[in-house]
Design an enzyme around this catalytic site. Sequence first.
Site, PDB file in Angstrom:
ATOM      1  N   ASP A 169     -33.303  20.618  22.879  1.00  0.00           N
ATOM      2  CA  ASP A 169     -34.723  21.090  23.676  1.00  0.00           C
ATOM      3  C   ASP A 169     -34.466  20.280  24.328  1.00  0.00           C
ATOM      4  OD1 ASP A 169     -36.801  22.172  23.748  1.00  0.00           O
ATOM      5  OD2 ASP A 169     -38.036  20.700  22.466  1.00  0.00           O
ATOM      6  N   GLY A 170     -35.728  20.934  25.441  1.00  0.00           N
ATOM      7  CA  GLY A 170     -35.658  19.371  26.387  1.00  0.00           C
ATOM      8  C   GLY A 170     -37.700  19.677  26.671  1.00  0.00           C
TER       9      GLY A 170
ATOM     10  N   GLU B  97     -33.887  21.270  29.693  1.00  0.00           N
ATOM     11  CA  GLU B  97     -32.431  22.185  28.594  1.00  0.00           C
ATOM     12  C   GLU B  97     -31.598  22.267  28.366  1.00  0.00           C
ATOM     13  OE1 GLU B  97     -34.811  23.809  25.754  1.00  0.00           O
ATOM     14  OE2 GLU B  97     -36.743  23.466  26.763  1.00  0.00           O
TER      15      GLU B  97
ATOM     16  N   ASP C 221     -34.647  26.804  22.468  1.00  0.00           N
ATOM     17  CA  ASP C 221     -36.151  27.254  22.665  1.00  0.00           C
ATOM     18  C   ASP C 221     -36.308  28.079  23.598  1.00  0.00           C
ATOM     19  OD1 ASP C 221     -36.881  25.177  23.514  1.00  0.00           O
ATOM     20  OD2 ASP C 221     -38.434  24.760  22.218  1.00  0.00           O
TER      21      ASP C 221
ATOM     22  N   HIS D 215     -42.152  24.798  18.603  1.00  0.00           N
ATOM     23  CA  HIS D 215     -43.917  24.658  17.701  1.00  0.00           C
ATOM     24  C   HIS D 215     -43.768  26.438  16.852  1.00  0.00           C
ATOM     25  CE1 HIS D 215     -43.490  22.409  21.431  1.00  0.00           C
ATOM     26  NE2 HIS D 215     -43.276  23.059  22.206  1.00  0.00           N
TER      27      HIS D 215
ATOM     28  N   ASP E  25     -37.712  18.434  19.592  1.00  0.00           N
ATOM     29  CA  ASP E  25     -38.624  18.397  20.985  1.00  0.00           C
ATOM     30  C   ASP E  25     -39.117  16.619  20.785  1.00  0.00           C
ATOM     31  OD1 ASP E  25     -40.516  19.193  22.242  1.00  0.00           O
ATOM     32  OD2 ASP E  25     -41.893  18.943  20.917  1.00  0.00           O
TER      33      ASP E  25
END
Length: 259
Positions: free
Chosen positions: A13-14, A52, A77, A130, A140
């Site tokens: 994740d970024g 990302e 994501d 999320h 995250d």
Amino acid sequence: MNYSAKVDRIYTDGACSGNPGPGGWGTVAYYVNGAVHEMGGGDAQTTNNRMEMQAAIAALKFLQDFDQQDPIALYTDSEYVKNGITKWIKGWKQKGWKTSTGKPVLNQDLWEILDELNSKQVEWRYVRGHTGDIGNERCDTIARAFSLGKTPTLKTFTDQVQEPEVIMTDASLPAPVDLSDLPREGRVESLRHLVETLQMADEIASKAYLITSSELADLIDVNASAVTSRGDNWVWRNWVVSRVRREGNQILWQLERVD
């Protein structure tokens, strides 16, 4: 580090404050035996998409040290990353790293690294952000910490880690309406409206206009809640839709043509 252990799956994740602005990335590898290894980093001036990609690059570099033949699931994501590496990159390379509109592909430097590191062993999978997926949420947390200039405590190999429950959700927008039952005149009119919509999206993207959630919802013909529920970065037709910032009670979005 015990490279003989088998990796089951990796999450990436970024995050970015400002987009562009200070950013961070997080990568978490889960082993078959329940062990966990976490990685992360940051950049003082970057974009969410680059973070990302950096997270995915870290995952692929990590896998290079393992002599493992079993498939490994890599969850992101970011539809931008997943679609880019699995669908769009072949066309980009054939066109000399140009999009279908002749413009240079953004983040070419990182796409080239991802392309070089990628292998058939990796199964690229999209997970909606999320939504309570433990692996995604942990990535995250790591990414956001680095984006804020903090250094989170990262887990390395342990044998006492509970394996996360993977919660997969449907991230798709409402399916297109079936127009086959309409008279020909109605189908042609619908196509004309679609072309006008796509041309409008192209102009919004090419001129880097920022639009609100309600305006974006009107453009793609969905409820406003369907826009905000998809996360900060997602794909609609030929565009990556990215959340840029909030102004008052309005969220502003930007479209980027990527095919």
